[in-house]
Design an enzyme around this catalytic site. Sequence first.
Site, mmCIF file in Angstrom:
data_model
loop_
_atom_site.group_PDB
_atom_site.id
_atom_site.type_symbol
_atom_site.label_atom_id
_atom_site.label_comp_id
_atom_site.label_asym_id
_atom_site.label_seq_id
_atom_site.Cartn_x
_atom_site.Cartn_y
_atom_site.Cartn_z
ATOM 1 N N LYS A 199 0.844 -1.191 0.000
ATOM 2 C CA LYS A 199 0.000 0.000 0.000
ATOM 3 C C LYS A 199 0.877 1.238 0.000
ATOM 4 C CE LYS A 199 -2.991 2.774 2.979
ATOM 5 N NZ LYS A 199 -3.664 2.916 4.277
ATOM 6 N N GLU A 222 -8.704 12.151 12.262
ATOM 7 C CA GLU A 222 -7.890 11.001 12.673
ATOM 8 C C GLU A 222 -6.959 11.327 13.836
ATOM 9 O OE1 GLU A 222 -5.482 7.231 10.855
ATOM 10 O OE2 GLU A 222 -6.269 8.761 9.521
ATOM 11 N N GLU A 282 -6.952 -2.459 3.216
ATOM 12 C CA GLU A 282 -6.222 -1.214 3.469
ATOM 13 C C GLU A 282 -6.325 -0.844 4.951
ATOM 14 O OE1 GLU A 282 -6.693 3.549 2.532
ATOM 15 O OE2 GLU A 282 -7.616 2.143 1.142
ATOM 16 N N GLU A 301 -11.807 10.496 -4.668
ATOM 17 C CA GLU A 301 -11.691 10.477 -3.210
ATOM 18 C C GLU A 301 -10.951 11.711 -2.716
ATOM 19 O OE1 GLU A 301 -9.475 7.853 0.219
ATOM 20 O OE2 GLU A 301 -10.581 6.744 -1.327
#
Length: 418
Positions: free
Chosen positions: A177, A222, A266, A405
């Site tokens: 990733k 986050e 992910e 996104e």
Amino acid sequence: MSSRLVVETREIDPVEDLLAFADPARPLAWLRRGDGIVAVGAGVVETVRVPAGTAPLRSAAIADAWRELAQDAEVDDELGLPGSGPVAFGALTFDEDSAADSVLIVPSLVIGRHSGRTWLTRIRRSSSADAAEEGAATREYGPHWAGTVGPGAQSPQGYQDSVRQALGRIADGELSKVVLARDLTGSIPAGSDLRRLVRALSTGYPDTWAFAVDGLIGASPETLVTVQQRTVTARVLAGTIGRGADADADTVASAHLASSTKDLDEHQYAVQSVLASLRPHTRALAASEQPFLLKLPNLFHLATDVEGELADGGSSLDLVGALHPTAAVAGTPTPAAIAAIRELEPFDRGRYAGPVGWVDAAGNGEWAIALRCAQFSPGDGRIDVTAYAGAGIVAGSDPESELLETRVKFRPLVDALA
């Protein structure tokens, strides 16, 4: 240090709008649902700047500098609440090789609110004259302003090309990733009251951490790590889909995200990255078995909460150094992902996707990942703005979908700038 910090915190009458006390040109703030801490005016006792190439690890240099500042502090704090007593605001670069500075700022006057209680903290050097007993004064908000932003160093087409290159590297087994970002650049009028942007983000996205540190302003969903009374918590976000136009479309979107193998994979990379980084520093570390859906005004995230107990004499800044960069903002394996980001992104991220937050003398603190943010810096007759947004690329990622996104993630900041 030549002299120690002298700190006094006192409870004051309730205050509705903490931001009204901040400096309009250089606000220093950390807010969530109206609670948080804000520097009153522009007074600063100490600024620690760590530029590129001056330390093996900038986060370690920042942590050591704060330890030295805080260890001998003379503290008179009757409240003992998160953010009371001696505090410093910090913003660290994403990449150790970034040309931007990592910074830690100790303001001279801080106003804070937590659980219905409001306080004022005065911080000074013992070698300075006795602190003036000035009260905290609000400053009227400046007029409304609007900014303009457009494609930066990475165009939409260039971003899709970078995603395709990343997919080639994933197919070759170089990495599992990588998180690739793109930028928007523009300007706002000189003299703009930047508190307006912080307020718009804080009220529009109340479940995020709204922050302003050294010209870096944003609203991050986050948490990187929180330490309070030795309890360590973190929230991992990875896997994203835009909200629908109505309730039915919302249901379809959330169901798609919850069942997406690509997004679940992910997300699991990101969770395992955080657990591996925290284990050496914690006891009784645990994470929920399945992610939950975090609903924000413009999108859904897959989210997992992690909790443990601080095991050594460390601080929240030490955990920041251990955790950053997580797989959620870099990739897996991390060294290969960082190398790919340096090659595939045609700009320096600066503090985007780096740690941002605050720390106190006991090592408690709240640190988020600097997402949904922009860096503001003085320009020629204007204030220059660079905003960033990224997406996690794994096997099966579609370049056009990843571009969309990033558009969704830009929306909070672009709307607030307009």
